[in-house]
Design a protein around this motif. Structure first.
Motif, PDB file in Angstrom:
ATOM      1  N   LYS A   1       0.820  -1.201   0.000  1.00  0.00           N
ATOM      2  CA  LYS A   1       0.000   0.000   0.000  1.00  0.00           C
ATOM      3  C   LYS A   1       0.859   1.258   0.000  1.00  0.00           C
ATOM      4  O   LYS A   1       0.388   2.318  -0.383  1.00  0.00           O
ATOM      5  N   ASP A   2       2.116   1.153   0.439  1.00  0.00           N
ATOM      6  CA  ASP A   2       2.921   2.352   0.616  1.00  0.00           C
ATOM      7  C   ASP A   2       4.144   2.382  -0.294  1.00  0.00           C
ATOM      8  O   ASP A   2       5.083   3.102  -0.038  1.00  0.00           O
ATOM      9  N   PHE A   3       4.174   1.587  -1.334  1.00  0.00           N
ATOM     10  CA  PHE A   3       5.270   1.657  -2.303  1.00  0.00           C
ATOM     11  C   PHE A   3       4.711   1.626  -3.710  1.00  0.00           C
ATOM     12  O   PHE A   3       3.901   0.768  -4.050  1.00  0.00           O
ATOM     13  N   THR A   4       5.152   2.574  -4.525  1.00  0.00           N
ATOM     14  CA  THR A   4       4.817   2.596  -5.949  1.00  0.00           C
ATOM     15  C   THR A   4       6.108   2.771  -6.717  1.00  0.00           C
ATOM     16  O   THR A   4       6.899   3.673  -6.426  1.00  0.00           O
ATOM     17  N   GLY A   5       6.340   1.888  -7.690  1.00  0.00           N
ATOM     18  CA  GLY A   5       7.560   1.977  -8.468  1.00  0.00           C
ATOM     19  C   GLY A   5       7.992   0.618  -8.966  1.00  0.00           C
ATOM     20  O   GLY A   5       7.154  -0.263  -9.204  1.00  0.00           O
ATOM     21  N   THR A   6       9.306   0.436  -9.136  1.00  0.00           N
ATOM     22  CA  THR A   6       9.828  -0.814  -9.671  1.00  0.00           C
ATOM     23  C   THR A   6      10.985  -1.331  -8.823  1.00  0.00           C
ATOM     24  O   THR A   6      11.725  -0.552  -8.209  1.00  0.00           O
ATOM     25  N   ILE A   7      11.110  -2.643  -8.779  1.00  0.00           N
ATOM     26  CA  ILE A   7      12.250  -3.306  -8.144  1.00  0.00           C
ATOM     27  C   ILE A   7      12.780  -4.338  -9.130  1.00  0.00           C
ATOM     28  O   ILE A   7      12.004  -5.117  -9.692  1.00  0.00           O
ATOM     29  N   VAL A   8      14.080  -4.334  -9.345  1.00  0.00           N
ATOM     30  CA  VAL A   8      14.715  -5.304 -10.232  1.00  0.00           C
ATOM     31  C   VAL A   8      15.551  -6.257  -9.382  1.00  0.00           C
ATOM     32  O   VAL A   8      16.328  -5.825  -8.519  1.00  0.00           O
ATOM     33  N   TYR A   9      15.364  -7.560  -9.624  1.00  0.00           N
ATOM     34  CA  TYR A   9      16.089  -8.602  -8.900  1.00  0.00           C
ATOM     35  C   TYR A   9      16.990  -9.371  -9.858  1.00  0.00           C
ATOM     36  O   TYR A   9      16.582  -9.705 -10.973  1.00  0.00           O
ATOM     37  N   ASN A  10      18.206  -9.669  -9.417  1.00  0.00           N
ATOM     38  CA  ASN A  10      19.032 -10.653 -10.104  1.00  0.00           C
ATOM     39  C   ASN A  10      18.630 -12.042  -9.601  1.00  0.00           C
ATOM     40  O   ASN A  10      18.313 -12.212  -8.424  1.00  0.00           O
ATOM     41  N   ILE A  11      18.653 -13.031 -10.504  1.00  0.00           N
ATOM     42  CA  ILE A  11      18.289 -14.393 -10.140  1.00  0.00           C
ATOM     43  C   ILE A  11      19.495 -15.302 -10.370  1.00  0.00           C
ATOM     44  O   ILE A  11      20.069 -15.318 -11.460  1.00  0.00           O
ATOM     45  N   SER A  12      19.852 -16.044  -9.333  1.00  0.00           N
ATOM     46  CA  SER A  12      20.927 -17.030  -9.475  1.00  0.00           C
ATOM     47  C   SER A  12      20.361 -18.403  -9.122  1.00  0.00           C
ATOM     48  O   SER A  12      19.308 -18.523  -8.493  1.00  0.00           O
ATOM     49  N   TYR A  13      21.088 -19.457  -9.527  1.00  0.00           N
ATOM     50  CA  TYR A  13      20.590 -20.822  -9.398  1.00  0.00           C
ATOM     51  C   TYR A  13      21.651 -21.751  -8.823  1.00  0.00           C
ATOM     52  O   TYR A  13      22.848 -21.512  -8.974  1.00  0.00           O
ATOM     53  N   ASP A  14      21.137 -22.810  -8.189  1.00  0.00           N
ATOM     54  CA  ASP A  14      22.025 -23.893  -7.775  1.00  0.00           C
ATOM     55  C   ASP A  14      22.224 -24.781  -8.997  1.00  0.00           C
ATOM     56  O   ASP A  14      21.370 -25.587  -9.344  1.00  0.00           O
ATOM     57  N   MET A  15      23.367 -24.613  -9.676  1.00  0.00           N
ATOM     58  CA  MET A  15      23.595 -25.248 -10.966  1.00  0.00           C
ATOM     59  C   MET A  15      24.249 -26.625 -10.873  1.00  0.00           C
ATOM     60  O   MET A  15      24.528 -27.238 -11.889  1.00  0.00           O
TER      61      MET A  15
ATOM     62  N   GLU B   1      13.920 -25.230   4.397  1.00  0.00           N
ATOM     63  CA  GLU B   1      14.059 -23.884   4.935  1.00  0.00           C
ATOM     64  C   GLU B   1      14.485 -22.912   3.845  1.00  0.00           C
ATOM     65  O   GLU B   1      15.338 -23.229   3.011  1.00  0.00           O
ATOM     66  N   LEU B   2      13.873 -21.722   3.857  1.00  0.00           N
ATOM     67  CA  LEU B   2      14.170 -20.674   2.889  1.00  0.00           C
ATOM     68  C   LEU B   2      14.547 -19.408   3.656  1.00  0.00           C
ATOM     69  O   LEU B   2      13.858 -19.019   4.598  1.00  0.00           O
ATOM     70  N   THR B   3      15.625 -18.772   3.264  1.00  0.00           N
ATOM     71  CA  THR B   3      16.098 -17.564   3.940  1.00  0.00           C
ATOM     72  C   THR B   3      15.586 -16.320   3.228  1.00  0.00           C
ATOM     73  O   THR B   3      15.615 -16.226   2.003  1.00  0.00           O
ATOM     74  N   VAL B   4      15.120 -15.361   4.022  1.00  0.00           N
ATOM     75  CA  VAL B   4      14.561 -14.114   3.498  1.00  0.00           C
ATOM     76  C   VAL B   4      15.208 -12.934   4.223  1.00  0.00           C
ATOM     77  O   VAL B   4      15.411 -12.984   5.440  1.00  0.00           O
ATOM     78  N   PHE B   5      15.536 -11.886   3.481  1.00  0.00           N
ATOM     79  CA  PHE B   5      15.910 -10.605   4.068  1.00  0.00           C
ATOM     80  C   PHE B   5      14.890  -9.582   3.588  1.00  0.00           C
ATOM     81  O   PHE B   5      14.687  -9.408   2.380  1.00  0.00           O
ATOM     82  N   TYR B   6      14.231  -8.907   4.536  1.00  0.00           N
ATOM     83  CA  TYR B   6      13.145  -7.992   4.185  1.00  0.00           C
ATOM     84  C   TYR B   6      13.325  -6.659   4.914  1.00  0.00           C
ATOM     85  O   TYR B   6      13.947  -6.579   5.967  1.00  0.00           O
TER      86      TYR B   6
ATOM     87  N   GLU C   1      15.851  -9.825  -0.621  1.00  0.00           N
ATOM     88  CA  GLU C   1      16.671 -11.006  -0.920  1.00  0.00           C
ATOM     89  C   GLU C   1      15.941 -12.231  -0.377  1.00  0.00           C
ATOM     90  O   GLU C   1      15.489 -12.233   0.767  1.00  0.00           O
ATOM     91  N   PHE C   2      15.801 -13.256  -1.203  1.00  0.00           N
ATOM     92  CA  PHE C   2      15.100 -14.456  -0.754  1.00  0.00           C
ATOM     93  C   PHE C   2      15.437 -15.623  -1.668  1.00  0.00           C
ATOM     94  O   PHE C   2      15.913 -15.448  -2.789  1.00  0.00           O
ATOM     95  N   SER C   3      15.167 -16.824  -1.156  1.00  0.00           N
ATOM     96  CA  SER C   3      15.385 -18.042  -1.929  1.00  0.00           C
ATOM     97  C   SER C   3      14.091 -18.824  -2.002  1.00  0.00           C
ATOM     98  O   SER C   3      13.203 -18.676  -1.164  1.00  0.00           O
ATOM     99  N   MET C   4      13.974 -19.658  -3.011  1.00  0.00           N
ATOM    100  CA  MET C   4      12.833 -20.549  -3.111  1.00  0.00           C
ATOM    101  C   MET C   4      13.170 -21.705  -4.030  1.00  0.00           C
ATOM    102  O   MET C   4      14.142 -21.657  -4.788  1.00  0.00           O
TER     103      MET C   4
ATOM    104  N   ASN D   1      16.389 -24.638  -7.541  1.00  0.00           N
ATOM    105  CA  ASN D   1      16.703 -23.725  -6.448  1.00  0.00           C
ATOM    106  C   ASN D   1      17.056 -22.350  -7.016  1.00  0.00           C
ATOM    107  O   ASN D   1      17.971 -22.229  -7.838  1.00  0.00           O
ATOM    108  N   MET D   2      16.320 -21.325  -6.560  1.00  0.00           N
ATOM    109  CA  MET D   2      16.505 -19.979  -7.086  1.00  0.00           C
ATOM    110  C   MET D   2      16.802 -19.009  -5.950  1.00  0.00           C
ATOM    111  O   MET D   2      16.247 -19.132  -4.857  1.00  0.00           O
ATOM    112  N   HIS D   3      17.668 -18.028  -6.232  1.00  0.00           N
ATOM    113  CA  HIS D   3      18.011 -17.009  -5.244  1.00  0.00           C
ATOM    114  C   HIS D   3      17.814 -15.638  -5.889  1.00  0.00           C
ATOM    115  O   HIS D   3      18.392 -15.352  -6.944  1.00  0.00           O
TER     116      HIS D   3
END
Length: 208
Positions: free
Chosen positions: A23-37, A142-147, A172-175, A181-183
């Motif tokens: 409700k209190d943010f309008t705009g854009t966020i860009v994330y880099n995605i990395s993988y457990d290869m 378990e998934l780690t999140v930074f918020y 920052e988060f993983s799933m 596996n994505m980060h």
């Protein structure tokens, strides 16, 4: 199954209901995605997206990823708990509607989730972020999140089964989806005005 279909299925559950606008943010966020290869086929990894762009303007959100030979865009209305997923794969364009019932099914599949909060913090793009560990009780994963609470109070996570109890904007988060596996790590946060037309469905998509 084709590699493109495998990649698409990996991202669909995430894109269809993950980011609901704060409700209190309008705009854009860009994330880099990395993988457990480690065990991933090199050809498949070449099709995986490397970035995700999130555009928000309450009550709308749009997630965009570019994959090998195509793209996937998810537009969602958090008030109505519904939206549409736009798939452009090798020139073929399809629109898949997402209903509130579909969101409920994702919650049911996720099962019970426990969030373990930590005193650990991290600075991401100048925002102070708190650490949390999300644990699915059925699988024990378990998934780690930074918020951060500086951008939102976590309303954008309320319709996301795994992250509904995270009280801020995840930078920052993983799933794990379909064994992949994505980060995700935010690399740009741009608070700005967003036009309503940003969430219009372009012409040329066939509804399926």
């Amino acid at each position: 199954k084709t590699i493109q279909r495998i990649v698409l299925l990996a991202f669909l559950p995430f894109l269809l209901g993950s980011f609901m606008p704060a409700k209190d943010f309008t705009g854009t966020i860009v994330y880099n995605i990395s993988y457990d290869m480690e065990d991933m086929d090199p050809q498949m990894s070449s099709f995986l997206p490397k970035t995700m762009k999130l555009t928000v303007k309450a009550p709308m959100s749009k997630s965009e990823v570019i994959m090998g030979m195509g793209s996937n865009v998810s537009i969602f209305n958090s008030d109505e708990r519904s939206g549409v997923n736009l798939i452009d794969m090798m020139g073929q364009k399809f629109a898949v509607k997402v209903s509130s019932e579909d969101v409920d099914k994702e919650f049911a599949k996720a099962g019970e989730v426990e969030v373990i909060h930590s005193d650990e913090t991290k600075d991401i793009l100048g925002y102070s972020c708190k650490k949390a560990v999300v644990k699915t009780k059925e699988s024990g994963k378990e998934l780690t999140v930074f918020y951060t609470e500086e951008l939102s109070s976590g309303l954008e996570n309320s319709n996301t089964p795994l992250f509904k109890d995270i009280d801020g904007m995840m930078l920052e988060f993983s799933m794990n989806q379909n064994g992949i596996n994505m980060h995700f790590t935010a690399v740009n946060v741009d608070s700005k005005k967003v036009s309503d037309s940003e969430f219009d469905v372009p012409e040329g998509y066939q509804e399926i």
